[in-house]
Scaffold this motif. Sequence first.
Motif, mmCIF file in Angstrom:
data_model
loop_
_atom_site.group_PDB
_atom_site.id
_atom_site.type_symbol
_atom_site.label_atom_id
_atom_site.label_comp_id
_atom_site.label_asym_id
_atom_site.label_seq_id
_atom_site.Cartn_x
_atom_site.Cartn_y
_atom_site.Cartn_z
ATOM 1 N N MET A 34 0.834 -1.195 0.000
ATOM 2 C CA MET A 34 0.000 0.000 0.000
ATOM 3 C C MET A 34 0.874 1.253 0.000
ATOM 4 N N ASP A 35 0.549 2.139 -0.870
ATOM 5 C CA ASP A 35 1.257 3.411 -0.933
ATOM 6 C C ASP A 35 0.442 4.442 -0.145
ATOM 7 N N LEU A 36 0.910 4.844 1.022
ATOM 8 C CA LEU A 36 0.181 5.749 1.905
ATOM 9 C C LEU A 36 0.055 7.150 1.298
ATOM 10 N N LYS A 37 1.059 7.607 0.590
ATOM 11 C CA LYS A 37 0.993 8.940 -0.001
ATOM 12 C C LYS A 37 -0.091 9.002 -1.078
ATOM 13 N N ALA A 38 -0.176 7.987 -1.925
ATOM 14 C CA ALA A 38 -1.195 7.943 -2.978
ATOM 15 C C ALA A 38 -2.591 7.822 -2.364
ATOM 16 N N ALA A 39 -2.721 7.037 -1.305
ATOM 17 C CA ALA A 39 -4.012 6.886 -0.640
ATOM 18 C C ALA A 39 -4.452 8.208 -0.008
ATOM 19 N N GLY A 40 -3.496 8.946 0.574
ATOM 20 C CA GLY A 40 -3.808 10.244 1.174
ATOM 21 C C GLY A 40 -4.261 11.246 0.132
ATOM 22 N N GLU A 41 -3.601 11.271 -1.016
ATOM 23 C CA GLU A 41 -3.993 12.187 -2.096
ATOM 24 C C GLU A 41 -5.375 11.830 -2.635
ATOM 25 N N LYS A 42 -5.617 10.545 -2.793
ATOM 26 C CA LYS A 42 -6.929 10.100 -3.277
ATOM 27 C C LYS A 42 -8.027 10.512 -2.304
ATOM 28 N N HIS A 43 -7.733 10.390 -1.000
ATOM 29 C CA HIS A 43 -8.702 10.775 0.022
ATOM 30 C C HIS A 43 -8.979 12.284 -0.032
ATOM 31 N N LEU A 44 -7.951 13.114 -0.233
ATOM 32 C CA LEU A 44 -8.143 14.555 -0.355
ATOM 33 C C LEU A 44 -8.972 14.911 -1.577
ATOM 34 N N ILE A 45 -8.754 14.216 -2.679
ATOM 35 C CA ILE A 45 -9.538 14.453 -3.896
ATOM 36 C C ILE A 45 -11.003 14.118 -3.659
ATOM 37 N N GLN A 46 -11.255 13.011 -2.963
ATOM 38 C CA GLN A 46 -12.631 12.625 -2.654
ATOM 39 C C GLN A 46 -13.307 13.658 -1.743
ATOM 40 N N LEU A 47 -12.567 14.192 -0.777
ATOM 41 C CA LEU A 47 -13.133 15.221 0.101
ATOM 42 C C LEU A 47 -13.477 16.493 -0.680
ATOM 43 N N ASN A 48 -12.610 16.867 -1.625
ATOM 44 C CA ASN A 48 -12.900 18.046 -2.456
ATOM 45 C C ASN A 48 -14.141 17.821 -3.318
ATOM 46 N N GLU A 49 -14.273 16.633 -3.875
ATOM 47 C CA GLU A 49 -15.461 16.317 -4.675
ATOM 48 C C GLU A 49 -16.717 16.344 -3.810
ATOM 49 N N LEU A 50 -16.585 15.866 -2.573
ATOM 50 C CA LEU A 50 -17.721 15.883 -1.654
ATOM 51 C C LEU A 50 -18.129 17.318 -1.330
ATOM 52 N N ASP A 51 -17.156 18.214 -1.152
ATOM 53 C CA ASP A 51 -17.469 19.622 -0.898
ATOM 54 C C ASP A 51 -18.183 20.251 -2.098
ATOM 55 N N LYS A 52 -17.721 19.936 -3.318
ATOM 56 C CA LYS A 52 -18.379 20.456 -4.518
ATOM 57 C C LYS A 52 -19.819 19.946 -4.605
ATOM 58 N N PHE A 53 -20.008 18.676 -4.315
ATOM 59 C CA PHE A 53 -21.342 18.085 -4.345
ATOM 60 C C PHE A 53 -22.246 18.752 -3.307
ATOM 61 N N ARG A 54 -21.719 19.015 -2.116
ATOM 62 C CA ARG A 54 -22.495 19.654 -1.050
ATOM 63 C C ARG A 54 -22.891 21.072 -1.453
ATOM 64 N N MET A 55 -21.976 21.823 -2.041
ATOM 65 C CA MET A 55 -22.287 23.188 -2.456
ATOM 66 C C MET A 55 -23.344 23.211 -3.566
ATOM 67 N N LYS A 56 -23.254 22.259 -4.482
ATOM 68 C CA LYS A 56 -24.257 22.166 -5.543
ATOM 69 C C LYS A 56 -25.627 21.835 -4.952
ATOM 70 N N THR A 57 -25.659 20.984 -3.927
ATOM 71 C CA THR A 57 -26.913 20.635 -3.264
ATOM 72 C C THR A 57 -27.515 21.846 -2.566
ATOM 73 N N TYR A 58 -26.680 22.642 -1.887
ATOM 74 C CA TYR A 58 -27.169 23.860 -1.237
ATOM 75 C C TYR A 58 -27.746 24.827 -2.265
ATOM 76 N N GLU A 59 -27.082 24.960 -3.398
ATOM 77 C CA GLU A 59 -27.557 25.863 -4.444
ATOM 78 C C GLU A 59 -28.904 25.391 -4.998
ATOM 79 N N ASN A 60 -29.024 24.086 -5.257
ATOM 80 C CA ASN A 60 -30.293 23.550 -5.761
ATOM 81 C C ASN A 60 -31.416 23.739 -4.744
ATOM 82 N N SER A 61 -31.101 23.559 -3.482
ATOM 83 C CA SER A 61 -32.098 23.756 -2.425
ATOM 84 C C SER A 61 -32.549 25.212 -2.382
ATOM 85 N N ARG A 62 -31.617 26.144 -2.504
ATOM 86 C CA ARG A 62 -31.952 27.566 -2.500
ATOM 87 C C ARG A 62 -32.846 27.921 -3.682
ATOM 88 N N LEU A 63 -32.511 27.391 -4.869
ATOM 89 C CA LEU A 63 -33.330 27.660 -6.059
ATOM 90 C C LEU A 63 -34.736 27.092 -5.909
#
Length: 107
Positions: free
Chosen positions: A1-30
């Motif tokens: 297991m490459d811990l550095k690659a796993a950490g980067e992948k986890h950060l990318i997933q968190l960023n995607e989750l934040d984008k998804f959450r912001m899009k959900t808030y925007e849709n709710s507001r509309l």
Amino acid sequence: MDLKAAGEKHLIQLNELDKFRMKTYENSRLYKELTKKWHDLHIQRREFEVGQKVLSYNSRLKLFLGKLRSRWSSPYTVTKVLPYGAIEVSNETKGTFTINGQRLKYY
């Protein structure tokens, strides 16, 4: 297991989750804006004057309603127009009380 690659992948997933959450808030507001606009379009604006005869909507009749029984109760006289849509009405038998203007219609 490459811990550095796993950490980067986890950060990318968190960023995607934040984008998804912001899009959900925007849709709710509309959605809330559109619902409010539809609701405001369907509100009937009525202007009442002192001395005018009005009928009051009785929502309790929905529970024990006969087929042909009217939900609008006896005529009342407007005695005072209060701010924010409140109306003070009076009747000889029921006295004077305050009611929301949305629950009234012209007699």
